[in-house]
Write an enzyme that holds these catalytic residues in place. Structure first.
Site, PDB file in Angstrom:
ATOM      1  N   SER A 151       0.842  -1.193   0.000  1.00  0.00           N
ATOM      2  CA  SER A 151       0.000   0.000   0.000  1.00  0.00           C
ATOM      3  C   SER A 151       0.866   1.228   0.000  1.00  0.00           C
ATOM      4  O   SER A 151       1.884   1.283   0.668  1.00  0.00           O
ATOM      5  CB  SER A 151      -0.902   0.011   1.237  1.00  0.00           C
ATOM      6  OG  SER A 151      -1.686   1.176   1.240  1.00  0.00           O
ATOM      7  N   TYR A 164      -7.760   0.119  -6.445  1.00  0.00           N
ATOM      8  CA  TYR A 164      -6.448   0.157  -5.804  1.00  0.00           C
ATOM      9  C   TYR A 164      -6.501  -0.482  -4.418  1.00  0.00           C
ATOM     10  O   TYR A 164      -5.654  -1.308  -4.063  1.00  0.00           O
ATOM     11  CB  TYR A 164      -5.954   1.600  -5.718  1.00  0.00           C
ATOM     12  CG  TYR A 164      -4.596   1.747  -5.097  1.00  0.00           C
ATOM     13  CD1 TYR A 164      -3.448   1.474  -5.830  1.00  0.00           C
ATOM     14  CD2 TYR A 164      -4.441   2.145  -3.778  1.00  0.00           C
ATOM     15  CE1 TYR A 164      -2.188   1.588  -5.274  1.00  0.00           C
ATOM     16  CE2 TYR A 164      -3.192   2.256  -3.210  1.00  0.00           C
ATOM     17  CZ  TYR A 164      -2.068   1.989  -3.957  1.00  0.00           C
ATOM     18  OH  TYR A 164      -0.830   2.109  -3.397  1.00  0.00           O
TER      19      TYR A 164
END
Length: 194
Positions: A151, A164
Site C-alpha cells: 500500500s 487500488y
C-alpha cells in the site's frame, strides 16, 4: 565478540536485487539503499528514458545498476523481465514488487478496463514475476527474499480508490500465501505498507 557495524549487519555484497517500478520514487530510493549495501541492481519500469536516467543516477553513486523496460501489467513483458534478468544477472536474490497503478474514479462509475489495469499490475504482475523468479532461481538455490509493496496511501482520495484498495488487500493475502508456500524452500516473503 566484537560488535558488528550496521554495514556488516546489512551487507548485500554479491547479492542481486530486481526492483519493479524502480525508475523513480520509492522504487528508486530502495534501489539506492540496496545498492549502497552492496547489491547489484536491476531496475524495471515501463519507460526506457526514465530507467536510463535512474540507472545513471545509481551508477554515479557507485552502484552497479542496469535496467530493463517492461510493463508488468502484461504477462509477456513480466515473463520476459524475469527471464532476461536471470540471463543478464545470473541471479535474483531479492525481488521487490513495487510497480503499481491506481485509478481515481467512484465505485459506481469505475470503468472495468481501469479495474483490470489496476489488478493486472498490482496483483497479477506481482504473482507472475514472483513465480518466475522463485522457479527460475530461488527455489533451486533454496534462498531468496520477495518483498511486495502492499500500500502507498495518499495517491488519490480514499473514496476514489476502490480498485487500488482491493488490489493492495489482495497483495497482503498473496504475500501471506506465498510466505507459507515458499518458506520451506528458504524464501522469505514479506509485504511493506509505506
Amino acid at each position: 565478540m566484537t560488535p558488528r557495524t550496521t554495514r556488516q549487519l546489512f551487507d548485500l555484497t554479491g547479492k542481486t536485487a530486481l526492483i519493479t517500478g524502480g525508475s523513480r520514487g520509492l522504487g528508486l530510493q530502495m534501489a539506492h539503499a540496496l545498492g549502497e549495501a552492496g547489491a547489484k541492481i536491476m531496475l524495471s519500469s515501463r519507460k526506457a528514458d526514465d530507467l536510463e536516467q535512474a540507472a545513471a543516477e545509481l551508477q554515479s553513486a557507485g552502484i552497479d545498476a542496469r535496467w530493463i523496460a517492461a510493463d508488468c501489467s502484461k504477462e509477456e513483458d513480466t515473463r520476459r523481465l524475469a527471464d532476461e534478468t536471470l540471463q543478464r544477472m545470473g541471479a535474483v536474490d531479492i525481488l521487490i514488487n513495487n510497480a503499481g497503478a491506481s485509478w481515481g474514479s467512484p465505485a459506481e462509475s469505475h470503468p472495468v478496463e481501469a479495474w483490470d489495469k489496476v489488478m493486472n499490475l498490482n496483483v497479477r504482475g506481482y504473482f507472475i514475476l514472483s513465480q518466475q523468479i522463485a522457479n527460475g532461481y530461488m527455489i533451486p538455490k533454496k534462498t531468496g527474499r520477495i518483498i511486495n509493496i502492499a500500500s502507498i496511501a495518499g495517491l488519490v482520495p480514499l473514496r476514489l480508490q476502490c480498485a487500488y484498495v482491493a488490489a493492495k488487500a489482495g497483495v497482503v493475502n498473496l504475500t501471506k500465501a506465498m510466505a507459507l508456500e515458499l518458506g520451506p524452500d528458504g524464501i522469505l516473503v514479506n509485504a511493506i505498507a509505506p
